[in-house]
Write a protein that holds these residues in place. Structure first.
Motif, PDB file in Angstrom:
ATOM      1  N   UNK A 131      29.447  -1.311  16.334  1.00 17.19           N
ATOM      2  CA  UNK A 131      30.694  -1.456  15.567  1.00 17.19           C
ATOM      3  C   UNK A 131      31.103  -0.083  15.046  1.00 17.19           C
ATOM      4  N   UNK A 132      32.264   0.390  15.470  1.00 14.95           N
ATOM      5  CA  UNK A 132      32.750   1.721  15.073  1.00 14.95           C
ATOM      6  C   UNK A 132      31.659   2.777  15.231  1.00 14.95           C
ATOM      7  N   UNK A 133      30.942   2.703  16.353  1.00 21.54           N
ATOM      8  CA  UNK A 133      29.960   3.731  16.695  1.00 21.54           C
ATOM      9  C   UNK A 133      28.559   3.501  16.137  1.00 21.54           C
ATOM     10  N   UNK A 134      28.364   2.455  15.322  1.00 16.78           N
ATOM     11  CA  UNK A 134      27.033   2.182  14.759  1.00 16.78           C
ATOM     12  C   UNK A 134      26.428   0.971  15.453  1.00 16.78           C
ATOM     13  N   UNK A 135      25.208   1.138  15.984  1.00 14.61           N
ATOM     14  CA  UNK A 135      24.543   0.033  16.681  1.00 14.61           C
ATOM     15  C   UNK A 135      23.860  -0.874  15.658  1.00 14.61           C
ATOM     16  N   UNK A 143      24.417 -12.902  10.949  1.00 11.93           N
ATOM     17  CA  UNK A 143      25.864 -13.041  11.117  1.00 11.93           C
ATOM     18  C   UNK A 143      26.450 -11.633  11.088  1.00 11.93           C
ATOM     19  N   UNK A 144      27.213 -11.317  12.107  1.00 16.88           N
ATOM     20  CA  UNK A 144      27.687  -9.949  12.310  1.00 16.88           C
ATOM     21  C   UNK A 144      29.215  -9.936  12.380  1.00 16.88           C
ATOM     22  N   UNK A 145      29.846  -9.048  11.617  1.00 15.85           N
ATOM     23  CA  UNK A 145      31.316  -9.028  11.540  1.00 15.85           C
ATOM     24  C   UNK A 145      31.907  -7.894  12.364  1.00 15.85           C
ATOM     25  N   UNK A 146      33.028  -8.166  13.001  1.00 11.87           N
ATOM     26  CA  UNK A 146      33.855  -7.098  13.561  1.00 11.87           C
ATOM     27  C   UNK A 146      35.291  -7.377  13.110  1.00 11.87           C
ATOM     28  N   UNK A 147      35.627  -6.878  11.920  1.00 18.37           N
ATOM     29  CA  UNK A 147      36.947  -7.155  11.349  1.00 18.37           C
ATOM     30  C   UNK A 147      38.083  -6.493  12.143  1.00 18.37           C
ATOM     31  N   UNK A 148      39.288  -6.953  11.865  1.00 22.36           N
ATOM     32  CA  UNK A 148      40.550  -6.424  12.369  1.00 22.36           C
ATOM     33  C   UNK A 148      40.470  -4.922  12.681  1.00 22.36           C
ATOM     34  N   UNK A 149      40.640  -4.598  13.970  1.00 20.21           N
ATOM     35  CA  UNK A 149      40.791  -3.237  14.495  1.00 20.21           C
ATOM     36  C   UNK A 149      39.494  -2.426  14.491  1.00 20.21           C
ATOM     37  N   UNK A 151      36.255  -1.197  16.327  1.00 25.76           N
ATOM     38  CA  UNK A 151      35.856  -1.092  17.728  1.00 25.76           C
ATOM     39  C   UNK A 151      34.474  -1.728  17.898  1.00 25.76           C
ATOM     40  N   UNK A 152      34.308  -2.536  18.963  1.00 20.16           N
ATOM     41  CA  UNK A 152      33.004  -3.185  19.136  1.00 20.16           C
ATOM     42  C   UNK A 152      32.692  -3.451  20.605  1.00 20.16           C
TER      43      UNK A 152
END
Ligand SMILES: [Fe+2]
Length: 330
Positions: A131-135, A143-149, A151-152
């Motif tokens: 997510x945004x460059x962090x693994x 539970x893992x989030x990838x909010x609006x915009x 990168x994932x």
């Protein structure tokens, strides 16, 4: 057809003549609508429904042989509500999907305005979402989030296929129109990230932390939400998440809400009754409780349910109503 002038409209001698002149200019008489625009309470547009992990897992294993992540972008199975004319949403605002990624695969990075989250079902160490460059490491129950915009992309450096459930607000974003999507620009950069996966991120709720919080939570085994903790406050702008702990053989209070709820079984077995329909579930299963459908849960053994809800949307728009109902006869 010629566009009628103000005078021609004003000269209409009958309602039928008036309707005939209004139609070509995109105006309809409000007193003669084909279908009503207001109704007394929420309609039963979406159906109570149940999906089984066992079946999805079989289908995903077949898909693993038949399609790769380069072609599929995401190897996922959409849980579409069986309501008439629907072929996508799990409930009105949210969609759930099972997803699988095989050892050595990389599901390439992208970003989009819909908010997304995933509940990990089965994975070995080495499975991660970047997510945004962090693994971020993906372990069962996390539970893992990838909010609006944000990168994932998803990677699997373990020796076992990894399975999880995705939840997104795509149907809501489709309705409201602000859909934006773009693939990652530089995939080589992503692949060069050799850092080990971490849990040190605001985008993950590890199961171990959630269980500790549940231990300290005020027990409420027969309340509508059972003993529960919220993940985030809310987790994302449009989606609230709650981990519910069910005690064996105690039924939660029947309630209905204008919010749409999807329940995912983190562990245990039991049953959920939604508007009179009883669904017996086990680990990894998904239950849809659409808006205004009274529902309750009863575990056969200690169980954890993740409640995924559009409550934040209803709350902010002043549309959240919730009421407890009488228990069904049994
Ligand atoms: Fe995505």
């Amino acid at each position: 057809m010629q566009v009628p002038s103000r005078e021609e409209l004003a000269r209409s001698g009958t309602l039928e003549e008036l309707y005939g002149k209004l139609d070509p200019i995109g105006i309809a008489p409000g007193w003669a609508k084909a279908t009503p625009s207001l109704w007394a309470e929420p309609r039963k547009n979406f159906a109570p429904a149940h999906w089984k992990y066992e079946q999805a897992r079989g289908a995903l294993d077949a898909a693993g042989r038949l399609i790769n992540t380069a072609l599929a972008e995401r190897r996922n199975l959409i849980l579409f509500n069986p309501a008439a004319s629907n072929s996508y949403g799990t409930v009105r605002t949210l969609v759930a999907a099972y997803q699988m990624i095989m050892p050595g695969e990389w599901a390439r990075s992208h970003r989009h305005t819909p908010n997304a989250l995933r509940l990990i079902l089965d994975s070995d160490p080495g499975t991660y979402t970047e997510v945004d460059g962090v693994k971020i490491a993906m372990e069962p129950g996390d539970v893992l989030l990838t909010p609006n915009w944000s990168s994932h992309g998803h990677g699997n450096d373990s020796r076992a296929s990894a399975y999880w459930l995705d939840f997104l607000d795509v149907p809501l974003v489709q309705l409201l129109e602000p859909m934006f999507f773009e693939p990652a620009e530089d995939e080589k950069g992503e692949a060069a990230n050799n850092a080990p996966p971490t849990k040190d991120s605001p985008f993950v709720f590890p199961l171990t932390d959630t269980l500790k919080r549940l231990e300290a939570a005020v027990p409420d085994p027969t309340g509508p939400f059972a003993t529960n903790v919220q993940l985030g406050n809310p987790a994302m702008d449009t989606i609230a998440l709650f981990m519910m702990q069910l005690a064996p053989h105690l039924r939660t209070a029947l309630y209905r809400s204008t919010a749409n709820n999807i329940y995912a079984v983190v562990n245990g077995t039991g049953a959920t009754t939604v508007d009179g329909e009883r669904f017996e579930w086990s680990r990894g299963d998904v239950i849809a409780a659409p808006a205004w459908r009274p529902h309750c849960h009863e575990a056969a053994e200690d169980a954890l349910l993740l409640r995924v809800s559009d409550e934040p949307v209803m709350q902010r728009l002043g549309l959240l109503r919730l009421e407890e109902a009488a228990q069904p006869a049994h």
